[in-house]
Structures are given as C-alpha cells and as structure tokens.
Scaffold this active site. Structure first.
Site, PDB file in Angstrom:
ATOM      1  N   CYS A  62       8.415  -4.557  15.214  1.00 26.40           N
ATOM      2  CA  CYS A  62       7.971  -3.465  16.452  1.00 26.40           C
ATOM      3  C   CYS A  62       6.576  -3.790  17.091  1.00 26.40           C
ATOM      4  CB  CYS A  62       7.951  -2.087  15.827  1.00 26.40           C
ATOM      5  SG  CYS A  62       9.537  -1.426  14.961  1.00 26.40           S
ATOM      6  N   CYS A  88       0.238   3.129   9.330  1.00 29.47           N
ATOM      7  CA  CYS A  88       0.944   2.297   8.720  1.00 29.47           C
ATOM      8  C   CYS A  88       0.443   0.729   8.744  1.00 29.47           C
ATOM      9  CB  CYS A  88       2.275   2.210   9.481  1.00 29.47           C
ATOM     10  SG  CYS A  88       3.399   0.800   9.153  1.00 29.47           S
ATOM     11  N   CYS A  96       3.682   8.454   0.424  1.00 27.31           N
ATOM     12  CA  CYS A  96       4.426   7.693   1.472  1.00 27.31           C
ATOM     13  C   CYS A  96       4.461   6.141   0.886  1.00 27.31           C
ATOM     14  CB  CYS A  96       3.699   7.546   2.901  1.00 27.31           C
ATOM     15  SG  CYS A  96       4.330   6.444   4.118  1.00 27.31           S
ATOM     16  N   GLU A 132       0.742  -1.181   0.138  1.00 27.16           N
ATOM     17  CA  GLU A 132       0.077   0.235   0.027  1.00 27.16           C
ATOM     18  C   GLU A 132       0.971   1.144   0.063  1.00 27.16           C
ATOM     19  OE1 GLU A 132      -2.087  -1.381   3.537  1.00 27.16           O
ATOM     20  OE2 GLU A 132      -0.979   0.326   5.010  1.00 27.16           O
ATOM     21  N   CYS A 140       6.979  -6.900   6.900  1.00 28.52           N
ATOM     22  CA  CYS A 140       8.124  -6.367   7.741  1.00 28.52           C
ATOM     23  C   CYS A 140       8.729  -7.410   8.639  1.00 28.52           C
ATOM     24  CB  CYS A 140       8.068  -4.987   8.240  1.00 28.52           C
ATOM     25  SG  CYS A 140       9.369  -4.405   9.013  1.00 28.52           S
ATOM     26  N   CYS A 182       3.352  -2.035  15.836  1.00 30.10           N
ATOM     27  CA  CYS A 182       2.911  -1.723  14.471  1.00 30.10           C
ATOM     28  C   CYS A 182       2.106  -2.805  13.948  1.00 30.10           C
ATOM     29  CB  CYS A 182       4.506  -1.744  13.648  1.00 30.10           C
ATOM     30  SG  CYS A 182       4.197  -1.657  11.927  1.00 30.10           S
TER      31      CYS A 182
HETATM   32  S1  SF4 Z   1       7.135   0.106  12.409  1.00 30.71           S
HETATM   33 FE1  SF4 Z   1       6.409  -1.734  11.558  1.00 30.71          FE
HETATM   34  S2  SF4 Z   1       7.085  -1.313   9.125  1.00 30.71           S
HETATM   35 FE2  SF4 Z   1       8.340   0.069  10.524  1.00 30.71          FE
HETATM   36  S3  SF4 Z   1      10.068  -1.048  10.938  1.00 30.71           S
HETATM   37 FE3  SF4 Z   1       8.877  -1.519  12.590  1.00 30.71          FE
HETATM   38  S4  SF4 Z   1       7.725  -3.400  12.235  1.00 30.71           S
HETATM   39 FE4  SF4 Z   1       8.576  -2.660  10.404  1.00 30.71          FE
END
Ligand code: SF4
Length: 347
Positions: A118, A335, A107, A94, A114, A121
């Site tokens: 995190c 995100c 963006c 996206e 990923c 996230c």
């Molecule tokens: S915030 Fe989400 S997308 Fe960004 S590095 Fe951390 S896990 Fe990956």
C-alpha cells in the site's frame, strides 16, 4: 535430518500432552505447562511448579525466550504502550497496547513486514520478512498482558502485515486465544483487518465465527483505490463489496470499513458521496482516520475541518461513521513507523 525446534507458544495443549507421553513425563505436567504458557510465561525458570529436570527437557526440545522485548515506549499523552519484539530468528515486530473505557486492547502484527505494498504505509516500505506463527501471534497478546499486569480485553489484528496472507496461522490463533482452557477470550473481542483478499474473506465467512471483520477500503472507487493499493488490481471494489455482503449475511456481523483520509486524494465531497452510495444498504460502519504521516511519505492528512465535513456528509446520507481517536502520537504508534525507525537507525 535436522528437526527445527518449535516456539513454545506454538504448542497446543494436545501437543504438550503428546510430548509428555513420548518423553516419559507425568501426564499432569501437561496442564501445568499449558497454564504457564497461556499466562504468557515463555521462560522456563518462571515455571516454578515444574521440576528442574522437566524444564531442562522443555528447553532441549522447544524455543523458549524466543520473543524478547527489544524496546518499550509509553506515550506521555495517553499511556499507549508500544512493544518492539525481537524474534528468535532476528526478525523484529511490534504491538501496541491502548487503554479504552472498556479496558486494554492490543493491536498485533500478523507478519514481519508486508507484501501488499500500500502506497501510504510505512510497513510496506520496510519490506517483507516472514509470516508469524500462531504462537507468535498469541505471544504478542499474552506477553504484553503479563508486562502490563492487567487483562487484555480485546485484540485487533491491524498491525504490520496482511492477516489473510497468513490465513492458516490466523485461524489457529483464533482457536488458541478463544480456548476456554487457555486464554479464553470471546470471539467478539477479536477483530481481523484485511486490505481485501476476496477469496480469503469468503473462506473466513464460511467459518461462521463471531470475530469482527474490518476491511481497509480507503477509496470510493477503483480508480482511486488502484492508485494507492496494489491489491485493488487483483480484486475490483464490486468483488470486494460482494464478499463483504456475503460475510455479513453468513455471520450476521456488521463489517467495519477503514477509510484513511488523504488530502486531495480521497477526501472530497464527491468521494464521500460516491462512498455513501456504494455502501447503501450494507450492514456496516465506516471508521474514518486522518492519514498517518511519516517521513518521506507523499500522503498528507486533511485539516480537522475537512475531516469533520467528510464525516458529517456521510452521516447525512445515513452511513454509520466513527472518527478513530489518535493514540500514542508521541511514540510513533502508527502502523510500522517504529520498526522502520529502528531498522534505519533513526531511533
Ligand atoms: S496498510 Fe501496510 S501493513 Fe496493511 S496491508 Fe497495506 S502494506 Fe500491508
């Protein structure tokens, strides 16, 4: 041997010249084809000044139409537009286009999913597919620009994925998008956002580019950071800040630290105090963000007053601070939220 077809936007101008010569196509066609691709045309039928025969040959050798708009959502609040793309191998990514006073910014995602994990996230919860090629990075800019019918002024690589976990393609993408014979965007209009891969920050600094660097800090110390960002176990904060100092020294560019405020975790006065002293003397500014909440998340946003207090306290200590404006809240523009919704069948 099976040779995998390349996505059309992965082709550089030199690749197209070489293809023309090996396929016996007139050399002037190379610049025609490159111009079409650089304007976001990824369907050969739209290459109206290229002969049908050459278009058919292009289709034989490369992937066209490998970047389909699966969904497009437009915010009723501020016009923020979210694109969900289906890639040729079934991965979904996206991008979000936002309107600022200076024009449109997009963006983009650097990976399908990923690996960084995190805790706060939504993308991390959706798992990892693969890294995106330089052409797929470029496609997000050029295709959204074509659909919006208006020039994209700036690009932030801050969507799904960790750009420096896809380093080579990111560097190629920067070369491609700044190509004066192609899209010709200025390096200062590009921002790369990393969660803090220290060796890659140093490698990127050595390129001495004028690209902006943003680092997701989200904590004033290692104790808090390791609790919410696994990358902090690999590189402690002092190592990270040292690499950032090197970046500003080598490039002369101010660095941005992204700091999401999570209620009761990193939003206290003592956190602001510690953050201010750690950043003292650095050529930087802090971008505060009230946490994005998503279903199932244990992370909550502080109230407006706490956010303002945090900001004002940092300012009183001489730190340059901005509060990031929330955009597209009605279309889940934070995100990773939308892709996750679609994969879970909730959209
Ligand atoms: S915030 Fe989400 S997308 Fe960004 S590095 Fe951390 S896990 Fe990956």
């Amino acid at each position: 041997m099976i040779v995998e077809k390349r996505f059309c936007l992965d082709l550089t101008q030199d690749d197209i010249k070489e293809w023309c010569s090996t396929r016996g196509v007139e050399s002037y066609r190379a610049s025609q084809i490159y111009k079409w691709l650089s304007s976001g045309v990824t369907v050969t039928d739209e290459m109206t000044n290229v002969s049908k025969k050459v278009r058919a040959m292009l289709e034989e050798d490369f992937i066209f139409d490998g970047f389909k708009v699966l969904e497009k959502y437009v915010s009723k609040i501020d016009g923020t537009t979210k694109f969900v793309y289906l890639l040729h191998d079934g991965n979904i990514i996206e991008s979000v286009v936002m309107r600022y006073k200076t024009g449109l910014a997009v963006c983009i995602s650097s990976q399908a999913g990923c690996k960084m994990g995190c805790e706060f996230c939504a993308s991390a919860k959706a798992g990892f597919g693969r890294s995106l090629s330089s052409g797929e990075l470029l496609a997000q800019v050029l295709i959204s620009q074509k659909i919006m019918g208006e020039k994209i002024r700036s690009v932030v690589v801050m969507g799904i994925g960790e750009p420096f976990d896809n380093y080579e393609n990111i560097v190629n993408f920067i070369d491609r998008i700044t190509d004066p014979e192609g899209p010709g965007m200025g390096a200062r209009h590009i921002t790369i956002s990393t969660c803090g891969l220290v060796p890659k920050i140093r490698e990127f600094a050595s390129l001495k580019s004028q690209v902006n660097l943003a680092v997701s800090l989200h904590a004033p110390n290692d104790a808090i950071r390791t609790g919410i960002m696994p990358i902090a176990r690999a590189y402690c904060m002092e190592e990270l800040l040292d690499a950032c100092r090197e970046y500003t020294k080598v490039t002369g560019r101010r660095i941005t630290f992204e700091y999401s405020l999570f209620k009761g975790i990193n939003d206290r006065r003592q956190d602001a105090d510690e953050l201010a002293s750690r950043l003292k003397g650095m050529l930087c500014h802090v971008n505060l963000i009230a946490a994005n909440e998503f279903p199932g998340s244990d992370f909550h946003r502080p109230d407006r007053r706490s956010v303002n207090d945090f900001k004002q306290y940092l300012e009183s200590k001489g730190v340059n601070v901005t509060l990031r404006r929330e955009m597209g809240t009605d279309i889940m523009a934070a995100c990773g939220q939308l892709r996750r919704g679609i994969e879970e069948g909730t959209e």
